[in-house]
Write an enzyme that holds these catalytic residues in place. Structure first.
Site, PDB file in Angstrom:
ATOM      1  CB  SER A 219      48.218  45.488  44.231  1.00 35.31           C
ATOM      2  OG  SER A 219      49.320  44.906  44.239  1.00 35.31           O
ATOM      3  CB  THR A 220      53.122  46.051  42.305  1.00 31.70           C
ATOM      4  OG1 THR A 220      52.341  44.587  42.238  1.00 31.70           O
ATOM      5  CG2 THR A 220      54.224  46.119  41.728  1.00 31.70           C
ATOM      6  CG  HIS A 246      47.609  44.410  47.649  1.00 32.19           C
ATOM      7  ND1 HIS A 246      47.591  44.035  46.010  1.00 32.19           N
ATOM      8  CD2 HIS A 246      46.285  44.557  47.955  1.00 32.19           C
ATOM      9  CE1 HIS A 246      46.486  43.453  45.719  1.00 32.19           C
ATOM     10  NE2 HIS A 246      45.163  44.311  47.097  1.00 32.19           N
ATOM     11  CG  MET A 339      51.273  40.428  39.885  1.00 29.59           C
ATOM     12  SD  MET A 339      52.866  39.984  40.314  1.00 29.59           S
ATOM     13  CE  MET A 339      54.145  40.562  39.078  1.00 29.59           C
ATOM     14  CG  ASP A 342      42.569  42.240  45.656  1.00 26.34           C
ATOM     15  OD1 ASP A 342      41.262  41.056  45.564  1.00 26.34           O
ATOM     16  OD2 ASP A 342      42.652  42.743  46.124  1.00 26.34           O
TER      17      ASP A 342
END
Length: 400
Positions: A219-220, A246, A339, A342
């Site tokens: 993700s991030t 993401h 973050m 997930d």
């Protein structure tokens, strides 16, 4: 200064005002300065010393790409988050910006009273805290206790089965609009702080078998992390690789295309029914989950648009859950910077089924959230720095 300072660069006075209001509404962010183009931004950086920069692409005098080039020439390492328009050309330019050193991007807010302003504000705040917080922590010693940041990950009831529509609709369904118009102020301890939780132990049901599939959740911090991994991955790898990053709809196809240019393996955006071909990397399309299915002649990817999981669609948990069911101990699961949580629970399920698992380590993660939760749950066999992730994948995939 005990806050993360933000330099906002956009030629639109309305957009500068809107982004400034979003920044100032977060208790741990503040506006260091604003600038109407890249040239003014370069002049203001030595004066306001920002921790992170929000940068528009299209500006007079010096646009976003020109600013990033000059940033590189001057050796400026302040992280940059791009404001990107949701157009085909906007996606192309956004990927060029990532190649030029930008860290990440968000879709440009469409207006102060827009129904999607809450969603944009939350995502922008998250990225500014993640990148700017890490920079402030490393460069000027901003402490975790001072930050007191990071949005709480969304909690959702655990799913026991995956919805597998026999004939998924090809059209993208539009999510119900958010009606909230304020940035949530629920925060938790920064994710780079050392965990005090005792790591759980998972006893696999079976011994690891030959790796037939590699699944990655991120993700991030993911766009640049994946660029580093896939630039150094072996061209001899025969296993198919599935990736959930993401990322909003409209950008993943161009993101896959940009990775394809630097990776020795083929990279493309996943389409429903794609065969899991040896040595091909499939990126989950924005706003859709991906799962795997075994057919008589081959295993395939299904692209589905069921409800978000852990606040995300695509969701890492949905992919990992599917891989655990279908490939059991013949898979390699990898969870990287991001973050929230997930992917953590279903990576643990993959490990329980006998799969091999890796997690990105704390030091090299932009946000040590997803890999941290997975590590605490016992889902991660080995933590690996970003610089060594490609080699770790190569060794396991090639059976060295």
């Amino acid at each position: 200064m005990d806050k993360i300072s933000v330099l906002i660069v956009d030629d639109s006075a309305l957009m500068r005002n809107l982004v400034s209001r979003i920044v100032e509404s977060a208790p741990n962010l503040c506006v260091a300065a604003t600038a109407m183009n890249g040239q003014f931004a370069l002049e203001k950086i030595p004066l306001c010393k920002p921790d992170v920069i929000v940068l528009d692409v299209e500006m007079p005098v010096m646009n976003g790409l020109q600013f990033l080039q000059e940033r590189k020439n001057r050796g400026i390492d302040i992280p940059v988050v791009m404001l990107s328009s949701l157009t085909s050309n906007g996606a192309v330019v956004t990927m060029q910006c990532l190649e030029m050193g930008a860290c990440d991007f968000i879709q440009k807010p469409s207006g102060a009273i827009s129904l999607d302003i809450h969603k944009v504000a939350e995502k922008l705040t998250e990225k500014l805290i993640s990148y700017g917080g890490r920079y402030a922590h490393d460069k000027r010693g901003l402490s975790g206790s001072v930050l007191n940041t990071y949005l709480e990950p969304r909690e959702e009831p655990p799913a026991t089965t995956i919805a597998r529509p026999a004939r998924p609709e090809p059209a993208v369904t539009t999510p119900k609009p958010e009606t909230r118009n304020v940035v949530p102020l629920s925060f938790k301890t920064p994710s780079w702080t050392v965990s005090t939780k005792e790591k759980k132990e998972i006893v696999p049901l079976r011994e690891p078998g030959q790796i037939e599939l590699i699944a990655i959740g991120i993700s991030t911090g993911g766009p640049n992390a994946l660029r580093e991994v896939f630039a150094n991955i072996s061209g001899d790898i025969k296993q198919p690789i599935l990736v959930v990053q993401h990322m909003p709809a409209g950008f993943t196809a161009e993101f896959a295309n940009s990775l394809d240019h630097i990776c020795p393996l083929e990279v493309k955006e996943a389409q429903d029914g794609d065969i899991l071909k040896p040595g091909r990397i499939l990126i989950a399309p924005g706003s859709h989950h991906i799962i795997v299915e075994r057919k008589k002649l081959a295993s395939i990817v299904r692209v589905i648009d069921t409800e978000p999981r852990n606040g995300h669609r695509p969701s890492v948990d949905v992919l990992f859950e599917s891989v655990a069911q279908v490939f059991q101990n013949h898979a390699l699961g990898i969870i990287m910077t991001g973050m929230g949580r997930d992917g953590a629970a279903q990576l643990a399920e993959m490990r329980k089924q006998g799969a091999r698992t890796l997690g990105q380590d704390e030091k090299s993660s932009i946000v040590y959230g997803m890999p941290k939760v997975a590590w605490e749950m016992g889902a991660v066999q080995e933590q690996v720095p970003l610089s060594g992730m490609a080699e770790a994948i190569n060794k396991i995939a090639l059976g060295r």
